[in-house]
Design an enzyme around this catalytic site. Structure first.
Site, PDB file in Angstrom:
ATOM      1  N   ASP A  33    -108.037 -12.307 -31.729  1.00 25.09           N
ATOM      2  CA  ASP A  33    -106.846 -11.611 -32.199  1.00 25.09           C
ATOM      3  C   ASP A  33    -106.883 -11.442 -33.715  1.00 25.09           C
ATOM      4  OD1 ASP A  33    -104.429 -10.348 -31.957  1.00 25.09           O
ATOM      5  OD2 ASP A  33    -103.238 -12.190 -31.916  1.00 25.09           O
ATOM      6  N   ASN A  81    -104.256  -3.103 -23.632  1.00 21.89           N
ATOM      7  CA  ASN A  81    -104.851  -2.314 -24.716  1.00 21.89           C
ATOM      8  C   ASN A  81    -104.945  -0.827 -24.384  1.00 21.89           C
ATOM      9  OD1 ASN A  81    -107.179  -4.960 -25.653  1.00 21.89           O
ATOM     10  ND2 ASN A  81    -105.107  -4.529 -26.383  1.00 21.89           N
TER      11      ASN A  81
END
Length: 331
Positions: A33, A81
């Site tokens: 991340d 995503n």
């Protein structure tokens, strides 16, 4: 000068961390991340952050090899995503395609015996990425010393839901009975799953959540979790070693807890055995008046008439108490 001193101090600290590590996890899973936030802070667009993160990924593979980790799973692209804008997705798909092919052809990958596998709903990816996945898996299929799982179009809830639906269809078709569903049944219907349960999850970027990542293999195994602040492109070997140390501390804590439970179990069993021995002695005393005392040995009469703990010299008591929990030193 200061830069050189910082470098020396950093190397010394890495050596110190390595010396502290005795137990290494077999399977590490990483939530990478912070690529986009890193890019914004550098004044770049998101694709630049993803490219910087790809360099970190290659370093982590080297660190795993150095420590003896056997399997690494990277959360490269989640089902969520897909909601990102096309101007970000297309460069990311290009990067995934290029890195998969480069990795599959790299000499060091084959020298180190790395096998690449994709886990997730790969069919949702663009054809060029699917082709790169197939190429990487085929090129590295014969390697067996290290496994790299790349989670692509992956979502933990979706994985479990798909497995449940597949089992329900088999039960409805009469191919299995509901009572036959067990752990192996579920695992056989998960995505092309990792070989091992996850021992350690690492998440970069400052968020403290596991984001629907490998719920069966990590949460089900009660994996240790290490959250750290650096964005993925900034993740360093020191951060990785700290994560390994967190896993090791967790394992030591588990060993202490298991030892304490074992001591408690031994104590409970000893108390039950002692209570049963007292009850048996009491029953024997009740029967003695009905027996011919000449048929009993002196020892038997002593046990029946005396204290249930045993002879006065304490030898029987030593066998019960001395072999109980207190003798382990675990209290």
């Amino acid at each position: 000068m200061w830069q050189r001193l910082r470098g020396l101090a950093g190397r010394a600290y890495r050596r110190h961390l390595r010396r502290e590590i005795d137990d290494v996890p077999d399977h590490v899973a990483v939530i990478q991340d912070g690529n986009r936030r890193y890019a914004r802070e550098q004044g770049d667009d998101a694709p630049e952050g993803h490219r910087a993160g790809a360099d970190t990924t290659e370093q982590v593979l080297d660190w795993c090899a150095d420590l003896g980790v056997s399997e690494l799973t990277l959360y490269a692209f989640s089902t969520e995503n897909f909601e990102r804008p096309d101007e970000e997705l297309e460069p990311l798909f290009d990067l995934l395609e290029r890195k998969l092919r480069e990795f599959a052809d790299a000499d060091r990958v084959h020298d180190e015996g790395v096998r690449v596998r994709a886990i997730g709903d790969v069919a949702r990816l663009p054809p060029r990425v699917r082709d790169a996945v197939e190429y990487a898996e085929r090129r590295t299929a014969g390697n067996d010393r290290f496994t790299l799982n790349v989670a692509l179009a992956y979502g933990g809830r979706t994985e479990l839901l798909d497995a449940a639906r597949a089992i329900a269809r088999d039960v409805d078709a009469g191919e299995m009975a509901p009572g036959d569903v067990d752990v192996e049944t579920v695992e056989s219907r998960l995505y092309d799953r990792p070989i091992r349960d996850v021992d350690l999850i690492v998440r970069t970027g400052g968020d403290e959540r596991t984001s629907n990542f490998l719920p069966w293999h990590a949460n089900g195994n009660e994996a240790a979790v290490y959250f750290c602040a650096p964005y993925w492109p900034e993740f360093s070997e020191v951060d990785f070693l700290r994560a390994i140390r967190t896993y090791e501390s967790r394992e030591e804590s588990w060993q202490r807890a298991r030892a304490e439970r074992a001591v408690a179990l031994v104590r409970a069993l000893a108390e039950v055995e002692f209570a049963e021995a007292r009850a048996a002695a009491a029953r024997l005393r009740e029967r003695i008046p009905r027996l011919d005392g000449s048929d009993l040995s002196d020892d038997a009469l002593d046990i029946a008439d005396g204290d249930s703990a045993g002879p006065a010299d304490g030898e029987s008591a030593g066998r019960i108490d001395g072999d109980g929990p207190e003798s382990t030193g675990a209290d």
